[in-house]
Design a protein around this motif. Sequence first.
Motif, PDB file in Angstrom:
ATOM      1  N   UNK A   6       0.720  -1.146   0.000  1.00  0.00           N
ATOM      2  CA  UNK A   6       0.124  -0.087  -0.006  1.00  0.00           C
ATOM      3  C   UNK A   6       0.859   1.229   0.075  1.00  0.00           C
ATOM      4  N   UNK A  50       2.500   1.752  -3.384  1.00  0.00           N
ATOM      5  CA  UNK A  50       1.619   2.232  -4.344  1.00  0.00           C
ATOM      6  C   UNK A  50       1.438   3.609  -4.410  1.00  0.00           C
ATOM      7  N   UNK A  89      -6.913  10.051 -10.177  1.00  0.00           N
ATOM      8  CA  UNK A  89      -5.912   9.551  -9.709  1.00  0.00           C
ATOM      9  C   UNK A  89      -5.584   8.037  -9.823  1.00  0.00           C
ATOM     10  N   UNK A  90      -4.745   7.568 -10.377  1.00  0.00           N
ATOM     11  CA  UNK A  90      -4.589   6.153 -10.438  1.00  0.00           C
ATOM     12  C   UNK A  90      -3.316   5.598  -9.670  1.00  0.00           C
ATOM     13  N   UNK A  91      -3.567   4.816  -8.418  1.00  0.00           N
ATOM     14  CA  UNK A  91      -2.671   4.062  -7.568  1.00  0.00           C
ATOM     15  C   UNK A  91      -2.779   2.792  -8.087  1.00  0.00           C
ATOM     16  N   UNK A  92      -1.398   2.374  -8.446  1.00  0.00           N
ATOM     17  CA  UNK A  92      -1.152   1.057  -8.972  1.00  0.00           C
ATOM     18  C   UNK A  92      -0.560   0.225  -7.810  1.00  0.00           C
ATOM     19  N   UNK A  93      -1.136  -0.907  -7.177  1.00  0.00           N
ATOM     20  CA  UNK A  93      -0.853  -1.798  -6.420  1.00  0.00           C
ATOM     21  C   UNK A  93       0.117  -2.810  -7.164  1.00  0.00           C
ATOM     22  N   UNK A 152      -7.833  -4.605   1.142  1.00  0.00           N
ATOM     23  CA  UNK A 152      -6.478  -3.773   1.043  1.00  0.00           C
ATOM     24  C   UNK A 152      -6.734  -2.751   0.186  1.00  0.00           C
ATOM     25  N   UNK A 153      -7.123  -2.933  -0.991  1.00  0.00           N
ATOM     26  CA  UNK A 153      -7.362  -1.849  -2.216  1.00  0.00           C
ATOM     27  C   UNK A 153      -7.971  -0.859  -1.588  1.00  0.00           C
ATOM     28  N   UNK A 158      -8.804   0.023   1.464  1.00  0.00           N
ATOM     29  CA  UNK A 158      -8.044   0.612   2.309  1.00  0.00           C
ATOM     30  C   UNK A 158      -7.179   1.770   1.975  1.00  0.00           C
ATOM     31  N   UNK A 159      -6.358   1.301   0.895  1.00  0.00           N
ATOM     32  CA  UNK A 159      -5.465   2.108   0.211  1.00  0.00           C
ATOM     33  C   UNK A 159      -6.021   3.394   0.131  1.00  0.00           C
ATOM     34  N   UNK A 173      -6.452   5.472   3.178  1.00  0.00           N
ATOM     35  CA  UNK A 173      -5.178   6.161   3.532  1.00  0.00           C
ATOM     36  C   UNK A 173      -5.009   7.558   2.619  1.00  0.00           C
ATOM     37  N   UNK A 174      -5.095   6.943   1.204  1.00  0.00           N
ATOM     38  CA  UNK A 174      -5.122   8.294   0.475  1.00  0.00           C
ATOM     39  C   UNK A 174      -5.996   9.414   0.672  1.00  0.00           C
ATOM     40  N   UNK A 196      -4.779  11.175   4.043  1.00  0.00           N
ATOM     41  CA  UNK A 196      -3.422  12.100   3.684  1.00  0.00           C
ATOM     42  C   UNK A 196      -3.895  13.214   3.141  1.00  0.00           C
ATOM     43  N   UNK A 197      -4.473  13.060   2.115  1.00  0.00           N
ATOM     44  CA  UNK A 197      -5.041  14.222   1.198  1.00  0.00           C
ATOM     45  C   UNK A 197      -6.118  15.127   1.825  1.00  0.00           C
ATOM     46  N   UNK A 233      -8.866  -2.391   8.370  1.00  0.00           N
ATOM     47  CA  UNK A 233      -9.954  -2.753   7.562  1.00  0.00           C
ATOM     48  C   UNK A 233      -9.688  -4.290   6.968  1.00  0.00           C
TER      49      UNK A 233
END
Lengths: 122, 230
Positions: free
Chosen positions: A105, A108, B54-58, B66-67, B69-70, B73-74, B77-78, B170
């Motif tokens: 995470x 990424x 915005x694309x976040x690539x795991x 987990x996805x 949850x990412x 988190x994003x 933070x933003x 999560x």
Amino acid sequence: MNDVNIIRIQILAIAGSTFLIIFILNLIRKKRLREEFSILWLLTAFIFLFISIFRPLLDKFSYFLGISYPPAALFLILIVGLILVCIHFSMAISELKEINKKLLQEMALLKAELEKKSKEER
Amino acid sequence: MKKIAIIPAFNEEKNIEKVILSIKQWQPDFDIVVINDGSVDLTSSVARQTKQAVVIDLPANIGIGGAVQTGFIYSRRKDYDLAVQIDGDGQHDAAEIEKLIEPILTQKADMVIGSRFLSQSKYKGTIWRRLGIKIFTLLNLIFLGEKITDSTSGFRAFNRRAIEILSQDYPDDFPEPETIFFLKKKGLKVMEVPVSMNFRQAGRSSLTFFKSIYYMIKVTLAISIMMLRK
């Protein structure tokens, strides 16, 4: 069973458990095995060594538990040891998975951040 | 107020563009983040080409939990105030986001679930999924004394407090039913609003028979243990 046979198996058992203990200690020494994973193995090996040296202990132990066939007590000790080791492994894997997830995470998110930065600079 | 749509996506190259564009069409002031959960198809580049997300690539497939949850988190933070979770397969209708976020905006709830069962809906789903949902509804009634009709729905809205809690903790797989219990235990308010959902436009649902059985056992266990924790 005659006495010679009993002594023969006793020597074999002592040699076997001693070898296991040395093997595990050597793995730790070479840093191929972490201490936290060795403790359960060593414990099982030492119990085996102890029983091999003081053989009547096994009879007393099985009598105490109500096991009529003493060698079965040996299996019991072994299986309990193995189960504990397996549970310990499951715990370690769960922990690893959690850490792994956090790493992926974070990686990424950082990658996306980096991408944005380099786009802004251009 | 900063608002964001979190789209978890795994191999959704055929649907993702439509999902992104329809969110922008119905909710222009939403930012969009796509969490690409290690797809092996073109999901990531299709999403990037829209230039709307915005694309976040795991780097690997870590599972829907987990996805998502990412995404939390994003969002945290933003500094987003409101997040909507919406599937990348197009089964959720962006036109319904308005209904979904209304209880958050009026501060009636901390998490809002879009339910297929509160109103007349064409949704069928497999018999196993419907059976599972019935069981979760029962569990909800028993443990929480509240009726949640669609605890597996992944069409949800969250306020800042919910985002913060879920970004820290999560569940990995089949996270939806657990999250309801988790948030309620933390004293947050969970609400349902009726929504209609589309049938899958492309690709296949991830739920097979054996997975459904595993789903039910895993979630029931997780919820029971959660109730034992204090």
